[in-house]
Design an enzyme around this catalytic site. Structure first.
Site, short mmCIF file in Angstrom:
data_model
loop_
_atom_site.label_atom_id
_atom_site.label_comp_id
_atom_site.label_asym_id
_atom_site.label_seq_id
_atom_site.Cartn_x
_atom_site.Cartn_y
_atom_site.Cartn_z
N CYS A 18 -72.78 75.67 -38.28
CA CYS A 18 -72.40 77.03 -38.19
C CYS A 18 -72.25 77.27 -36.76
O CYS A 18 -72.72 76.61 -35.67
CB CYS A 18 -73.14 77.80 -39.04
SG CYS A 18 -75.03 78.15 -38.44
N CYS A 21 -75.35 77.28 -34.47
CA CYS A 21 -75.80 75.88 -33.90
C CYS A 21 -75.16 75.77 -32.46
O CYS A 21 -75.52 75.44 -31.54
CB CYS A 21 -75.28 74.87 -34.60
SG CYS A 21 -75.98 74.83 -36.22
N ASP A 447 -36.49 85.35 -13.87
CA ASP A 447 -35.89 84.95 -12.51
C ASP A 447 -34.35 84.51 -12.99
O ASP A 447 -34.45 83.89 -14.05
CB ASP A 447 -36.73 83.74 -12.11
CG ASP A 447 -36.07 82.94 -11.06
OD1 ASP A 447 -35.83 83.61 -9.95
OD2 ASP A 447 -35.80 81.75 -11.17
#
Length: 752
Positions: A18, A21, A447
């Site tokens: 989970c 952890c 550009d």
């Protein structure tokens, strides 16, 4: 092995169940001197930045001391990152599936017997015990083992909640069966969604213990399988490369070349190799001979094959769809575009958005808080005079229904799918923080050359002053421009080379005047080639006729380059760049996303306006020197705008870095790509709108996941504490919450 200088170490982490952890491991690693770590629960990886020398075994030991496993990833089987076909499921997922199947087979009869009193035969409770015991002991063993390991390290995770809840239900059932009245012949009980008043000695909770185990295993299995599906795009990207290649080697008499097939890992820069129709191009290179159409869809997402011939660049992993090609390798292994793409995607998937860091901090303290709530629930029910069985059941429901997993999966699974889908579409998102930028952008600076236009300038005409020969004008201008890398210079030099039978003369004293032109000496002539301002600086003034022709060319969207030598104007060369066929559509898409497009170019105002009108751009900033592009972007930001910029040249790199969101065309310079936040692999401006739409969709998915994860826990825990949820239903709801979050993220795979 010792790592010197600040660098990054990747670790594969095992044993996480989970988000809490991941937080524990992250804290352990960050306590080491000079270490900054990010641990991702969804990808099961850690990115560790070390400041100075550090032995990776110290990192592995720190992770192991926290109760998990860690290893440095093995290098890919081939130098270009293409490995052998991976296990479709993997040993961890396969073991989880076996436990799930066993728990389903054994738990379903237990649940059915507990829920339907009519099926409860004499001694049914003992049959339930025989069926439930293997589920609680064997199928749930990973939860119990992880809970014990965490307890030894003074920590609590999701496994702690599951282990506590199922063990408590099982032990209570054993007490009721052996020491209470639940083991008596003829005992029956029904099933209720909420809690019922009872003395507890005659009640068993085997269906809760086995059912919760089954539901949690199911949730975890589908979660892990979905996570593998979420990362499938990256794995597919890394597996695209060719496995071997037919290189050309000198024959024994050294007079001819023969083909020899070698593993891709043995290919080196400079090697020439053969690509037959239908074969993958082994690595990035330049075509030496042959013509063909190359299918680049797996790299750029563009379905139309590109025609290539001698001198054209080709990309590794693309497919030769036509004739035989001989290619010279220019980049191999980790330097190839495919490997760089895979690395960018993996970095993005491993990173964390700021919103996820908040969820991780909550997950880190979530489990202790839930255990505290469960104890308070137990005490409150007992103090209010309710039977111990009801108090116990409510506390177990609180333990079981809480789910930090959904919080931990909310961001990384969406990132996994979103960035993977982006890679398939030719959009590389560098990191999770980029997603926030796309939401806020309101102005996009484009550009002109190479972004809105093809970027391949060509000479339209040479217009000499009276008394000057047009061929001589082009030849001398081409000679000096041959020393420049500017697209206009390359176009003039190429046209001059094609016209000159004896080749171009050499240039001496060459000097580049950035954004204005070039000077030098050719065949003893002092040359000036460039803008009007360059000539005027040298007191050279073109005739009125030449200036009129210049104005006419610029009003038609063309660029006029003036040429002078020996202090006198000699004429001009007119060049033009075609607008990309998709640019007008792309600008319309950007406007539909609420962005105001701005055309930015060093070209003259008239030519820029002509191009802008063709694609539907109203705001034009022209005649900007390369060094001033940063100032233009900063100026727009000073007006309160949030600016994205799309560019492709080396001179765009500073402006891309200055912009709130930088997007580099993948067909452009490496410096621009490095400075950008998003790389558009295909040279199509529509990819910019795809990138913004995908980023916004991914961010929306993350926020939706977090909302439902928070809402679930906010609503579910109080319901369980009030006794309104049976623990088995709580387990099912908890499993569903994680599956829902992952499933919601997987919807990004269908993004178009």
């Amino acid at each position: 092995m010792t790592i010197a200088e600040p660098s990054r170490i990747d670790l594969e982490i095992g044993g996480m169940t989970c988000a809490s952890c991941a937080m524990r491991i992250e804290k352990k690693l960050n306590r080491l001197d000079g270490v900054t770590a990010t641990v991702n629960y969804a990808t099961e990886k850690a990115q560790v930045v070390v400041d100075g020398p550090l032995d990776p075994t110290l990192l592995i030991t720190a992770v192991e001391n926290a109760g998990y496993t860690a290893s440095v990833p093995a290098p890919p089987a081939h130098a270009d990152g293409a490995g052998d076909e991976p296990d479709a499921e993997g040993p961890e997922l396969r073991a989880l599936r076996h436990r799930l199947i066993g728990s389903v087979v054994l738990s379903v009869p237990v649940i059915v017997l507990a829920m339907i009193p009519a099926l409860q035969f004499t001694y049914w409770q003992w049959a339930s015990l025989a069926l439930a015991a293997p589920v609680i002991v064997w199928a749930a063993w990973p939860f119990h083992r992880a809970a014990w390991v965490n307890l030894r390290h003074g920590a609590a995770t999701m496994d702690t909640l599951i282990s506590l809840g199922t063990s408590a239900a099982f032990l209570w059932s054993l007490y009721a069966l052996f020491l209470g009245t639940a083991g008596m012949p003829g005992m029956t009980h029904g099933f209720s969604f909420a809690l019922e008043r009872t003395d507890g000695a005659g009640s068993i909770y085997l269906e809760v213990a086995s059912g919760v185990t089954m539901f949690v295993l199911a949730g975890r299995y589908f979660e892990k399988r979905a996570k593998r599906q979420a990362g499938a795009a990256l794995r597919a990207l890394m597996e695209l490369g060719a496995k071997d290649v037919a290189v050309l080697r000198p024959s024994t008499d050294s007079r001819t070349q023969v083909e020899r097939r070698i593993p891709i890992a043995e290919l080196r820069v400079g090697d020439e190799f053969v690509v037959r129709p239908g074969e993958k191009i082994a690595t990035d290179g330049v075509v030496v001979s042959g013509t063909s159409a190359v299918d680049q869809s797996m790299i750029t997402g563009e379905s139309v094959p590109v025609e290539v011939s001698a001198g054209d660049a080709v990309t590794g992993a693309t497919v030769n769809a036509g004739g035989r090609l001989v290619v010279r390798a220019t980049r191999v292994g980790a330097d190839t575009q495919l490997a760089q793409m895979a690395r960018l995607v993996e970095d993005a998937q491993t990173g964390k958005a700021e919103v996820q860091r908040l969820a991780d901090r909550i997950s880190g303290i979530f489990v202790p808080i839930v255990i505290g709530i469960a104890l308070v629930t137990l005490a409150t029910w007992l103090l209010l005079g309710f039977p111990a069985s009801m108090a116990f059941t409510a506390a177990v429901a609180v333990l079981i229904i809480a789910c930090p997993c959904a919080l931990g999966l909310a961001t990384p699974t969406a990132l996994l799918v979103g960035t993977g889908r982006g890679a398939q579409l030719g959009v590389l998102i560098k990191g999770p923080e980029v997603l926030e930028s796309t939401r806020r952008v309101d102005t996009i600076v484009l550009d002109k050359t190479g972004t809105v236009t093809e970027g391949r300038m060509s000479v339209v005409s040479a217009v000499p002053e009276q008394g000057t020969d047009a061929e001589e004008l082009l030849r001398l201008a081409g000679a000096i421009e041959h020393a420049s890398e500017h697209p206009i210079a390359r176009a003039i030099a190429s046209a001059a080379t094609d016209e000159a039978d004896a080749g171009l003369p050499t240039v001496e004293s060459f000097q580049n005047h950035e954004g204005r032109g070039v000077t030098g000496v050719v065949e003893g002539r002092a040359m000036l080639v460039g803008r009007l301002s360059l000539l005027e600086d040298w007191s050279v003034h073109p005739s009125a006729e030449l200036l009129s022709a210049k104005a006419d060319a610029e009003s038609a969207g063309q660029t006029a380059i003036l040429v002078a030598w020996d202090g006198a104007p000699r004429g001009m060369i007119v060049v033009a760049d075609e607008v990309k066929a998709t640019s007008a559509e792309a600008v319309a898409q950007l406007k539909a996303l609420g962005l105001a497009p701005v055309l930015l170019t060093g070209d003259n105002q008239a030519a820029a306006r002509h191009i802008a009108a063709q694609v539907g751009i109203d705001e034009v900033i022209a005649e900007v020197l390369p060094a001033d592009k940063v100032a233009v972007v900063a100026g727009l930001q000073a007006e309160g705008r949030v600016v994205a910029m799309v560019g492709d040249g080396v001179n765009d790199a500073p402006a891309l870095a200055q912009a709130d969101l930088g997007m580099a065309m993948g067909t452009g310079a490496d410096a621009a790509i490095q400075a950008s936040d998003i790389t558009l692999v295909r040279g199509d401006l529509r990819a910019a709108s795809d990138a913004i739409r995908l980023s916004r969709r991914t961010l929306g998915t993350i926020k939706g996941n977090l909302f439902w994860a928070f809402a679930y826990n906010t609503a579910a825990i109080p319901l369980a504490a009030l006794g309104l949820l049976n623990p088995m239903l709580a387990g099912a709801a908890m499993a569903f919450s994680s599956v829902f979050v992952v499933g919601n993220s997987l919807r990004l795979r269908s993004f178009r």
